[in-house]
Design a protein around this motif. Structure first.
Motif, PDB file in Angstrom:
ATOM      1  N   ILE A 137      27.405 -19.460  -3.419  1.00 28.59           N
ATOM      2  CA  ILE A 137      27.194 -20.888  -3.107  1.00 28.59           C
ATOM      3  C   ILE A 137      27.663 -21.172  -1.669  1.00 28.59           C
ATOM      4  N   VAL A 138      28.816 -20.623  -1.302  1.00 33.04           N
ATOM      5  CA  VAL A 138      29.333 -20.850   0.058  1.00 33.04           C
ATOM      6  C   VAL A 138      28.458 -20.097   1.073  1.00 33.04           C
ATOM      7  N   GLY A 139      28.062 -18.870   0.699  1.00 35.44           N
ATOM      8  CA  GLY A 139      27.221 -18.075   1.607  1.00 35.44           C
ATOM      9  C   GLY A 139      25.906 -18.766   1.923  1.00 35.44           C
ATOM     10  N   ARG A 140      25.333 -19.414   0.905  1.00 29.68           N
ATOM     11  CA  ARG A 140      24.076 -20.149   1.133  1.00 29.68           C
ATOM     12  C   ARG A 140      24.307 -21.308   2.104  1.00 29.68           C
ATOM     13  N   ALA A 141      25.445 -21.991   1.932  1.00 28.55           N
ATOM     14  CA  ALA A 141      25.724 -23.131   2.822  1.00 28.55           C
ATOM     15  C   ALA A 141      25.960 -22.664   4.260  1.00 28.55           C
ATOM     16  N   LEU A 142      26.617 -21.513   4.411  1.00 31.64           N
ATOM     17  CA  LEU A 142      26.925 -21.024   5.769  1.00 31.64           C
ATOM     18  C   LEU A 142      25.685 -20.538   6.493  1.00 31.64           C
ATOM     19  N   THR A 143      24.793 -19.859   5.737  1.00 24.03           N
ATOM     20  CA  THR A 143      23.692 -19.158   6.401  1.00 24.03           C
ATOM     21  C   THR A 143      22.344 -19.844   6.244  1.00 24.03           C
ATOM     22  N   GLY A 144      22.263 -20.731   5.242  1.00 26.57           N
ATOM     23  CA  GLY A 144      20.953 -21.317   4.934  1.00 26.57           C
ATOM     24  C   GLY A 144      20.081 -20.375   4.138  1.00 26.57           C
ATOM     25  N   LEU A 145      20.638 -19.247   3.709  1.00 27.17           N
ATOM     26  CA  LEU A 145      19.859 -18.253   2.963  1.00 27.17           C
ATOM     27  C   LEU A 145      20.468 -18.066   1.576  1.00 27.17           C
TER      28      LEU A 145
END
Ligand SMILES: Cc1cc2nc3c(=O)[nH]c(=O)nc-3n(C[C@H](O)[C@H](O)[C@H](O)COP(=O)(O)OP(=O)(O)OC[C@H]3O[C@@H](n4cnc5c(N)ncnc54)[C@H](O)[C@@H]3O)c2cc1C
Length: 392
Positions: free
Chosen positions: A380-388
């Motif tokens: 969930i955090v990775g998606r927010a950071l990268t947009g992916l």
């Protein structure tokens, strides 16, 4: 009643609370230390639940905070976090009971219910007259519940017919209502239902032999042609995005509970190491034992700072999914380190229930995995950071 400072609150974070919040927290702490702590190890060993605490906790308003329909006074999200911490400091199962009742069950009705549904159900749940549970996870769908639910709900006139299975549902062996999340067969979207557990076709069976959070009564639930009226469909739950709004709130409280569970272990370890004599002096006077204690208080202090900020963001209206996901994933990871260091500080007695650390150590495992595993919160955090999105 005055709130005596905890030695484990190293930076004095509790000073941010109002006088009224401090007084409520002090009364709750007194109740937990005198009425709950003396019985938890016995119940943990027997995997039984102290039913008297449902009303005992209600008398301290723990199910009332947070929701404007029920709260006894205006309180901050930081205060609610300290309540979760205080509960888990004594016992993480007790914190889980409240997290399910106040956060997941009442939260679903508060966030997704109509005005009529909120007025009908929240006061009774707040008073502890009714116990609620939250049924999302299934035997074949855990981390992927956003897309993988197999439980179905089919509209039939003024009623809904629900079929499927749920797993791991906390409080569900004795709950009066369970919020059941199911896919509407008409549009394939996830909807929520307030299901009275007395409804024909609803069967809950206790999960035996857990080695973590043994006091929490988790159930497998089978739903066979369970019929509920349209009036029990959560009016504003139209897709999993609405379920996620509830989880965002409760994840932050699990992060607080992780800090509380760490503090419970740390305080027990500090007290033990000050009285245990080896090589002619208390083991707390040995440098390497102090290293364990200092690393523990470092984790606790850093985690407290993080959960306080995430709760402030909730009050400010700026908290997003990735914020509570980071707090949950980070603090539960630090908790796992901390309870292991505290267990180590007790030597052999660290694995004996009577010394308390063993219970906090074992309970950390469930907190680490429920309400989103570390991997899910990372994604969930990775998606927010990268947009992916990297979920699949
Ligand atoms: C004590 C306890 C109480 C609970 N209470 C409730 C409750 O009241 N209500 C409720 O609905 N649920 C409840 N749960 C369920 C809990 O939320 C789930 O256990 C959790 O979401 C994980 O699901 P799972 O156990 O099916 O594991 P799985 O989803 O099978 O995951 C197993 C492992 O695979 C990893 N994994 C899965 N997918 C990926 C991926 N895409 N990328 C990387 N890693 C991945 C996970 O992170 C995990 O490490 C409870 C669980 C426990 C243990």
């Amino acid at each position: 009643m005055n709130l005596a400072p905890l030695s484990s609150d190293f930076f004095g974070y509790e000073n941010q609370l109002s006088d009224r919040e401090k007084a409520a927290l002090a009364a709750l702490r007194h109740y937990l230390e005198t009425e709950v702590k003396p019985v938890v190890n016995e119940h943990w060993a027997a995997a039984s639940f102290p039913h008297e605490i449902v009303k005992g906790l209600a008398a301290h308003d723990v199910y009332r905070y947070g929701w404007e329909e029920t709260r006894p006074f205006e309180n901050s999200a930081v205060f609610r976090g300290f309540v979760a911490l205080e509960l888990a400091r004594i016992d993480a199962s007790v914190a889980t009971l409240v997290g399910v009742q106040n956060g997941l069950a009442m939260g679903s009705i508060h966030v997704c219910g109509s005005a009529e549904q909120r007025a009908e159900w929240l006061p009774k749940l707040a008073a502890g007259e009714l116990v609620g549970a939250f049924g999302l996870t299934e035997p074949l769908s855990g981390s992927d519940s956003a897309q993988g639910l197999n439980t179905t709900a089919t509209r039939d006139g003024d009623e809904w017919v629900i079929n499927g299975e749920k797993r791991w549902i906390g409080n569900a062996t004795f709950s009066d209502i369970t919020i059941i999340w199911a896919k509407d067969t008409a549009d394939n979207q996830v909807k929520g239902f307030i299901v009275p557990t007395s409804t024909p076709g609803y069967v809950a069976t206790k999960i035996e032999n857990k080695q973590s959070l043994r006091i929490v009564q988790n159930a497998d639930i089978v739903l066979t042609d369970v019929r509920v009226p349209e009036s029990l469909r959560l009016a504003h739950a139209n897709s999993f995005k609405d379920t996620a709004k509830v989880l965002r709130l409760t994840r932050a409280e699990v992060a607080w509970a992780a800090v509380g569970n760490s503090i419970g272990a740390y305080e027990a370890a500090l007290a033990y190491t000050k009285q245990r004599i080896q090589f002619g002096k208390p083991i707390a006077g040995h440098q390497l034992v102090q290293d364990l204690l200092v690393k523990s208080i470092g984790n606790i202090t850093a985690s407290l700072g993080m959960v306080i900020r995430v709760s402030q963001m909730l009050d400010e209206g700026t908290q997003r999914d990735e914020h509570s996901a980071l707090a949950k994933g980070f603090t539960t990871s630090r908790m796992r380190e901390t309870v292991a260091w505290c267990r180590e500080a007790l030597g052999g007695n660290g694995i004996v229930l009577e010394y308390d650390v063993a219970r906090h150590f074992a309970d950390a495992e469930a907190l680490y995995s429920y309400e989103g595993t570390r991997e899910m919160n990372t994604l969930i955090v990775g998606r927010a950071l990268t947009g992916l999105a990297a979920f699949v």
